[in-house]
Scaffold this active site. Structure first.
Site, PDB file in Angstrom:
ATOM      1  N   HIS A  40       0.896  -1.074   0.046  1.00  0.00           N
ATOM      2  CA  HIS A  40       0.039  -0.057  -0.046  1.00  0.00           C
ATOM      3  C   HIS A  40       0.900   1.143  -0.043  1.00  0.00           C
ATOM      4  CE1 HIS A  40      -2.046  -3.516   1.950  1.00  0.00           C
ATOM      5  NE2 HIS A  40      -2.981  -2.944   1.207  1.00  0.00           N
ATOM      6  N   HIS A  65      -5.467   0.622  -2.947  1.00  0.00           N
ATOM      7  CA  HIS A  65      -6.223   0.758  -4.423  1.00  0.00           C
ATOM      8  C   HIS A  65      -6.275   1.861  -5.045  1.00  0.00           C
ATOM      9  CE1 HIS A  65      -8.307   2.583  -0.759  1.00  0.00           C
ATOM     10  NE2 HIS A  65      -9.291   2.992  -1.641  1.00  0.00           N
ATOM     11  N   GLY A 112     -10.891  -0.904  -7.459  1.00  0.00           N
ATOM     12  CA  GLY A 112     -11.896   0.057  -8.379  1.00  0.00           C
ATOM     13  C   GLY A 112     -11.461   0.112  -9.872  1.00  0.00           C
ATOM     14  N   MET A 150     -11.844  -8.015  -8.283  1.00  0.00           N
ATOM     15  CA  MET A 150     -12.618  -8.547  -7.455  1.00  0.00           C
ATOM     16  C   MET A 150     -13.955  -8.361  -8.105  1.00  0.00           C
ATOM     17  SD  MET A 150     -11.105  -7.770  -3.660  1.00  0.00           S
ATOM     18  CE  MET A 150     -12.367  -8.930  -2.849  1.00  0.00           C
ATOM     19  N   SER A 151     -14.815  -7.681  -7.487  1.00  0.00           N
ATOM     20  CA  SER A 151     -16.279  -7.742  -7.455  1.00  0.00           C
ATOM     21  C   SER A 151     -16.476  -7.247  -9.131  1.00  0.00           C
ATOM     22  CB  SER A 151     -17.068  -6.903  -6.516  1.00  0.00           C
ATOM     23  OG  SER A 151     -16.369  -5.518  -6.771  1.00  0.00           O
TER      24      SER A 151
END
Lengths: 208, 208
Positions: free
Chosen positions: A105, A125, A159, A179-180
């Site tokens: 990060h 992210h 994102g 991911m999603s």
């Protein structure tokens, strides 16, 4: 296919059957399928990988989050470590055949991961994401600093929409992780192809 | 010392500092110190073992519950598996240098664990215990059946007080495992010595 990596991470929220079906469908377009199921036991993760194997999902594409032991006995591609996991250098020393990735990060964490022997890092992210509500994204600028500072592959995460792929690659990323955006899409296969085409475009110089 | 095994299992309820202090004090009297900290991450367990090592607790006495990977990188005595863990045969195949124990609760499970290559089993709970409120103890009779049916060591567990040691050993157990009865005792060292003396007595034929 292309030389930029496309990783998909499981969300921990989907039933096993659904996850297996989706992985079976989308694996040809992916570099790595991350099993990131923090609530599951070692036995459950082991059984999930067994199911994927029976569906002919290549073990060489499977990455197991945190549970190095399960990665070892299943002879998958590798393991992905977080701050709460075993230290990278210990894992590389004792499990040399595993590709070891690490979530970072900051630049400092990326440099440390590289020094400890990580084979790649995921950095994020990068954009706002529902996975990290209320946490400011780290953005493309920091991604650019990191990709300029380490020699191991840097995979952007967080994102990333298909429309972002070009900017992430231009910031020096060696690939992206989603991911999603893929697994919880209405049509995961279509989304994987969409991401993939953007990565292929890059290689072919479409946006160069 | 004696030829019956004395295992202590951590409860998951004690602060790390306390656990380290206690293990440092009691390890000379024990066969195995089980780190059974289900809520802890791999990194936390790794760091706990590191602390024990700096206190000169022998790695050869440390057993790590479920996290085979941590056991492997720390080169401890072994790992202890439960139903939610990796299968015994997989662990034995890929981590042959670890002593692998397994918790069983019936003759069938004990025979299966032996067939899969377990080095020993723990069987229980034998007596009523606060760890398993409302669950009937499995008792000495079933312990006797199991010790007569398997060739690997059987360690009795569950509610074993010092006064029970003789009966457990007479039922054929190769040792006992104790959790809160030692670690949450007012004076753990005294309790360990108490248990140990009962096991030694056996060997010397005191109760024979």
């Amino acid at each position: 296919m292309n030389n930029k990596e496309l990783h998909v991470l499981s969300t921990g929220r989907q039933p096993v059957e659904r996850l297996v079906e989706t992985f079976e469908e989308i694996h040809p377009y992916l570099t790595a399928l991350h099993i990131r199921e923090k609530e599951k036991t070692a036995r459950e993760i082991y059984q999930l990988v067994e199911q994927l194997r029976t569906k002919n999902v290549p073990l060489s594409k499977i990455v197991i989050n945190d549970r190095v032991d399960v990665a070892q006995v299943m002879r998958v591609q590798g393991t992905h470590l977080a701050y709460h996991s075993l230290p990278i250098d210990q894992v590389k020393e004792h499990f040399p055949q595993l590709r070891v990735g690490c979530s970072v990060h900051s630049l400092e964490e990326a440099l440390r991961a590289q020094a400890q022997g990580a084979d790649y890092v995921t950095f994020g992210h990068i954009f706002e994401t529902q996975s990290k509500p209320g946490v400011n994204p780290r953005g493309l600028e920091q991604l650019r600093t990191i990709t300029a500072s380490v020699t191991i592959p840097v995979i952007g995460i967080g994102g990333i929409q298909p429309s972002h792929v070009q900017s992430v690659v231009e910031a020096g990323a060696d690939g992206i992780a989603v991911m999603s955006g893929i697994l919880e899409a209405e049509n995961p296969l279509e989304m994987v192809k969409e991401y993939n085409s953007r990565l292929v475009d890059r290689k072919e110089g479409f946006h160069a």
